[in-house]
Write a protein that holds these residues in place. Sequence first.
Motif, PDB file in Angstrom:
ATOM      1  N   SER A  27     105.372   7.029  67.830  1.00  0.00           N
ATOM      2  CA  SER A  27     104.131   6.298  68.072  1.00  0.00           C
ATOM      3  C   SER A  27     103.898   6.187  69.574  1.00  0.00           C
ATOM      4  O   SER A  27     104.832   6.319  70.352  1.00  0.00           O
ATOM      5  CB  SER A  27     104.255   4.893  67.491  1.00  0.00           C
ATOM      6  OG  SER A  27     105.321   4.234  68.141  1.00  0.00           O
ATOM      7  N   HIS A  55     105.852  -8.265  68.074  1.00  0.00           N
ATOM      8  CA  HIS A  55     105.335  -7.340  67.054  1.00  0.00           C
ATOM      9  C   HIS A  55     104.639  -6.162  67.724  1.00  0.00           C
ATOM     10  O   HIS A  55     104.057  -6.317  68.787  1.00  0.00           O
ATOM     11  CB  HIS A  55     104.359  -8.036  66.096  1.00  0.00           C
ATOM     12  CG  HIS A  55     103.809  -7.093  65.072  1.00  0.00           C
ATOM     13  ND1 HIS A  55     102.476  -6.823  64.965  1.00  0.00           N
ATOM     14  CD2 HIS A  55     104.427  -6.333  64.140  1.00  0.00           C
ATOM     15  CE1 HIS A  55     102.296  -5.955  63.987  1.00  0.00           C
ATOM     16  NE2 HIS A  55     103.460  -5.640  63.471  1.00  0.00           N
ATOM     17  N   HIS A  71     101.166   2.087  57.167  1.00  0.00           N
ATOM     18  CA  HIS A  71     101.328   1.069  58.208  1.00  0.00           C
ATOM     19  C   HIS A  71     100.980   1.736  59.528  1.00  0.00           C
ATOM     20  O   HIS A  71     101.116   2.936  59.700  1.00  0.00           O
ATOM     21  CB  HIS A  71     102.772   0.558  58.238  1.00  0.00           C
ATOM     22  CG  HIS A  71     103.053  -0.379  59.376  1.00  0.00           C
ATOM     23  ND1 HIS A  71     103.594   0.045  60.555  1.00  0.00           N
ATOM     24  CD2 HIS A  71     102.855  -1.704  59.510  1.00  0.00           C
ATOM     25  CE1 HIS A  71     103.724  -1.000  61.367  1.00  0.00           C
ATOM     26  NE2 HIS A  71     103.272  -2.064  60.759  1.00  0.00           N
ATOM     27  N   LYS A 111     105.206  -1.461  75.268  1.00  0.00           N
ATOM     28  CA  LYS A 111     104.450  -0.390  75.936  1.00  0.00           C
ATOM     29  C   LYS A 111     104.968  -0.229  77.365  1.00  0.00           C
ATOM     30  O   LYS A 111     105.194  -1.211  78.061  1.00  0.00           O
ATOM     31  CB  LYS A 111     102.962  -0.729  75.947  1.00  0.00           C
ATOM     32  CG  LYS A 111     102.391  -0.965  74.556  1.00  0.00           C
ATOM     33  CD  LYS A 111     102.309   0.308  73.750  1.00  0.00           C
ATOM     34  CE  LYS A 111     102.347   0.152  72.252  1.00  0.00           C
ATOM     35  NZ  LYS A 111     101.586  -0.877  71.642  1.00  0.00           N
TER      36      LYS A 111
END
Length: 540
Positions: free
Chosen positions: A539, A181, A384, A185
């Motif tokens: 993101s 989840h 979210h 990275k």
Amino acid sequence: TASAAGRPSRGGRWPRLGQYLIAMGLMWLAAAHAQPPAAPALYQQHCASCHGAQRTGLMGPALLPESLERTRPAEVLRVIREGRQATQMPGFADTLAADEIQALADWVRSPVQPAPRWGEDDIRASRSFTPLPEGEPNRPKWNADPMNLFVVVEGGDHHISLLDGDRFEVIARFASRYALHGGPKFTPDGRYVFFGSRDGWITKYDLWRLAVVAEVRAGLNMRNVAVSGDGRWVMAANYLPHTLALFDADLNLVKTYAAATLDGKATSRVSAVYDAAPRSSFVVALKDIPEIWEISYDQGAAPIHDGLVHDYKMGEAIAKPGYLGVRRTPLSEPLDDFFFDQSYRHVLGATRPKSGGDERASAQVVNLDARIKVADLPIAGMPHLGSGITFAWNGTTVLASPNLGGANQGGMVDVIDMQNWKNVRTLKTPGPGFFMRSHEATPYAWTDSMMSPQAKDTLTIIDKRTLETVAQVREPGKTLAHIEFTRDGRYALASVWEMDGAIVVYDAQSFKEVKRLPMKKPVGKYNVWNKITRSEGTSH
Ligand code: DHE
């Protein structure tokens, strides 16, 4: 015979009642004996070898209330009955009676007593590490642009696919931990990637050599991981236990932080941890405590020897004050969903409405330097995490984010001026969605409506110059979501979020499909270049 007082005499009614009660007791005992073994015994017999005696997971996932929060009770029952496709979970319909399956399903959703612990020793003991073999060439084993690589998380069967972002071909596919989840990275050079699983596992993977480098279990129920901008630290945010865990780049535990108030009286689940690279710090969202934490990894002028952190103690001695310490910003209420401006001076945090009520989500802007709230944010519903983007518009910079709103609100994208924190536009979409994505090289932003049963198959394309909807692409009846652009912004990749799903490659100018690759529920995809350069369209 009855006595004069009317009381039963010895040998009268009472002995008969006694016999009756004893008989009943014996019958009850016999019945209890005939009943199926209790759920804990069934669990130890059938489940513990894979899911762990304490239900904290082994080869199979953890079965704790925290881990099963997102799974409907009927689904838990179905999985015990029928097993789980493409995994080692067998079905128990032929082995166990219906009431036994029901008892197990209920029991795994109840808290483990005493509560399972996961301390520093457990973390250290869980680590595995495979050093780089001698003489291995220091370049990718495959022939593609390592900066235009996509890491695709296939949630359907818990695999990762690596996709060549020029040719749109799969370079490699390998198994991941169960239920990853949050975004994977990358290290700043784009060579290594860290995956975090809901069960607390962090995997460091070498994208060049196609090999797992290290793994560690940071917690029993984890939210996400962040990698420091200098590539030296990995921080994990846990719901269970209430901790943050800090690792070096090879996943050696450096320390854990108890997520607690200063007086230690209250503890909190950790919602998420983010790397604020321009500030050389991690910023931490706490679910139950009204505080934002900032943990600096700024060593000031301290020399970084070989880029590894085994010398962190040296760094600690000469680094800037507060190095790796917690800096608390008090809040009026907990903020657990974060978004940052590109400088990371401001954090936008949302407060979740209490479930059941018709309260709307609210949001605040906190200045991390001044450590105070500087604005209330006008948002129409709950976003979210990592869902929004920023871009230049009309001489200012705006933030745009879809919100999960209530079904009655339909779908909306909030566009907010980041200079004065005022809402400049609320755009309607066909239904509430999770993600919005764009790229510096395209005038368009794409967003999904995946939370809407009717419009989950539709992506809405918005012109960033006019803030108007210009097109839609559809995948009739299927869920279409999560977009990520190629390094040059020429193509947008979206997920057909189904077990027999696909990655669909769209031309970002004409919105035409150019290629389709079959995938098993490709939850998210992440482009190495866009991530390591912190593109404003995705993101971080
Ligand atoms: Fe996520 C990112 C929290 C449910 C898929 N999600 C994140 C992040 C947080 C978060 C804090 C940012 C961390 C990061 O990337 O490092 N997610 C939550 C929730 O609180 C929520 C609503 C409920 C929960 O139980 O966790 C939630 N998330 C979901 C899903 O149901 C999704 C759609 C499917 C799934 O696999 O769980 C989902 N979340 C994602 C994805 C990202 C993510 C794909 C990374 C997006 C990106 O592009 O970076």
